[in-house]
Design a protein around this motif. Sequence first.
Motif, PDB file in Angstrom:
ATOM      1  N   GLN A  78      31.767  43.261  37.666  1.00 39.73           N
ATOM      2  CA  GLN A  78      32.408  43.682  38.921  1.00 39.73           C
ATOM      3  C   GLN A  78      31.430  44.468  39.790  1.00 39.73           C
ATOM      4  O   GLN A  78      31.384  44.293  41.015  1.00 39.73           O
ATOM      5  N   GLN A  79      30.662  45.348  39.155  1.00 45.11           N
ATOM      6  CA  GLN A  79      29.737  46.187  39.914  1.00 45.11           C
ATOM      7  C   GLN A  79      28.617  45.370  40.564  1.00 45.11           C
ATOM      8  O   GLN A  79      28.107  45.734  41.622  1.00 45.11           O
ATOM      9  N   ARG A  80      28.265  44.243  39.939  1.00 46.40           N
ATOM     10  CA  ARG A  80      27.157  43.438  40.454  1.00 46.40           C
ATOM     11  C   ARG A  80      27.618  42.287  41.338  1.00 46.40           C
ATOM     12  O   ARG A  80      26.793  41.626  41.971  1.00 46.40           O
ATOM     13  N   ALA A  81      28.908  42.034  41.365  1.00 44.66           N
ATOM     14  CA  ALA A  81      29.446  40.976  42.221  1.00 44.66           C
ATOM     15  C   ALA A  81      29.318  41.377  43.689  1.00 44.66           C
ATOM     16  O   ALA A  81      29.433  42.554  44.035  1.00 44.66           O
ATOM     17  N   THR A  82      29.100  40.385  44.542  1.00 49.21           N
ATOM     18  CA  THR A  82      28.971  40.651  45.979  1.00 49.21           C
ATOM     19  C   THR A  82      30.030  39.926  46.799  1.00 49.21           C
ATOM     20  O   THR A  82      30.056  40.053  48.024  1.00 49.21           O
ATOM     21  N   GLY A  83      30.900  39.163  46.157  1.00 49.34           N
ATOM     22  CA  GLY A  83      31.909  38.409  46.881  1.00 49.34           C
ATOM     23  C   GLY A  83      33.080  39.265  47.333  1.00 49.34           C
ATOM     24  O   GLY A  83      33.318  40.361  46.820  1.00 49.34           O
ATOM     25  N   GLU A  84      33.829  38.732  48.282  1.00 46.45           N
ATOM     26  CA  GLU A  84      35.050  39.405  48.726  1.00 46.45           C
ATOM     27  C   GLU A  84      36.163  39.255  47.698  1.00 46.45           C
ATOM     28  O   GLU A  84      37.073  40.082  47.643  1.00 46.45           O
ATOM     29  N   ARG A 158      41.011  40.409  45.347  1.00 47.15           N
ATOM     30  CA  ARG A 158      40.106  41.019  46.315  1.00 47.15           C
ATOM     31  C   ARG A 158      39.288  42.095  45.588  1.00 47.15           C
ATOM     32  O   ARG A 158      39.849  42.994  44.946  1.00 47.15           O
ATOM     33  N   ARG A 159      37.980  42.006  45.661  1.00 52.75           N
ATOM     34  CA  ARG A 159      37.119  42.889  44.870  1.00 52.75           C
ATOM     35  C   ARG A 159      37.345  44.360  45.184  1.00 52.75           C
ATOM     36  O   ARG A 159      37.289  45.221  44.296  1.00 52.75           O
ATOM     37  N   SER A 160      37.631  44.673  46.432  1.00 49.91           N
ATOM     38  CA  SER A 160      37.808  46.071  46.837  1.00 49.91           C
ATOM     39  C   SER A 160      39.042  46.712  46.205  1.00 49.91           C
ATOM     40  O   SER A 160      39.158  47.940  46.177  1.00 49.91           O
ATOM     41  N   LEU A 161      39.968  45.890  45.697  1.00 49.51           N
ATOM     42  CA  LEU A 161      41.194  46.418  45.087  1.00 49.51           C
ATOM     43  C   LEU A 161      41.139  46.431  43.567  1.00 49.51           C
ATOM     44  O   LEU A 161      42.028  46.994  42.925  1.00 49.51           O
ATOM     45  N   ALA A 162      40.121  45.804  42.996  1.00 48.11           N
ATOM     46  CA  ALA A 162      40.053  45.662  41.536  1.00 48.11           C
ATOM     47  C   ALA A 162      39.567  46.949  40.888  1.00 48.11           C
ATOM     48  O   ALA A 162      38.493  47.453  41.232  1.00 48.11           O
ATOM     49  N   PRO A 163      40.330  47.485  39.930  1.00 46.80           N
ATOM     50  CA  PRO A 163      39.905  48.715  39.250  1.00 46.80           C
ATOM     51  C   PRO A 163      38.879  48.418  38.170  1.00 46.80           C
ATOM     52  O   PRO A 163      38.666  47.256  37.788  1.00 46.80           O
ATOM     53  N   ASP A 164      38.247  49.450  37.648  1.00 47.75           N
ATOM     54  CA  ASP A 164      37.413  49.296  36.460  1.00 47.75           C
ATOM     55  C   ASP A 164      38.316  49.123  35.243  1.00 47.75           C
ATOM     56  O   ASP A 164      39.460  49.589  35.213  1.00 47.75           O
TER      57      ASP A 164
END
Length: 250
Positions: A78-84, A158-164
């Motif tokens: 997740q930290q290295r992903a760049t997609g929306e 959506r990546r911005s909403l995904a928690p760790d």
Amino acid sequence: MSNTPKVSIITVVYNAELLIERTLRSILQQTYQNLECVIVDGLSTDATLERVAAFNDPRIHVHSERDKGIYDAMNKGQQRATGEYIMFINAGDELYDHNTIAMMLATAPHADVYYGNTAVVNDAGEILGERRLSPPKQLNWRSLRYGMCVSHQSIMARRSLAPDYNLKYKISADIDWTIRLLKNANHVVNCHQFVSKFLEGGVSTSRRKQGLKERFQIMMEHFGIVTTIMSHVYICFRYVGHLFTKRTMT
């Protein structure tokens, strides 16, 4: 957000030289082109990385280092992903067909979460049937009080909403992750299609017991003691009914 948002598909792998190729083929042969494949490898000692390198595709980004388990590796992805948007398709699992990503995004514009059905396959890639738990018509975080009703591989978020992922859970952190994701989401869309193929695998008795304990803890945290107990009574009756139905059909 553009009309063709970038999708990051995260694949966690360790010593899966016999499985990684079919997983990558299902990703790289997508008709939807604006995607990347983030490979998080736990320092494989077999030919996994050689099989990945043979694809020679610039959309593949490999990160190989020691991790603290599958959920730590997923956090790194997740930290290295760049997609929306992000999806998790681990080694051995596959996207359902070549049009899966395009189909999901065409269902509705700019959703927070897309989800769908899951097919179960064997080692040969043959479809054995649908996953026992089918996703609800309309998914929300409360839907998970009766178990993991949607497969982790059949969710695009959506990546911005995904928690760790919470690393205190070793087996069931995906349930906690999905609940917290859905709590963050406002627009959740059912694609009404198969999204992924999940590789059937055996689970040891000890890991199954640990997973059940973790699931109970997760549900206590999110739903409270009364709902958790009532839900588990229902889950037990549902499971017994499944076993009885399966026995009478054979």
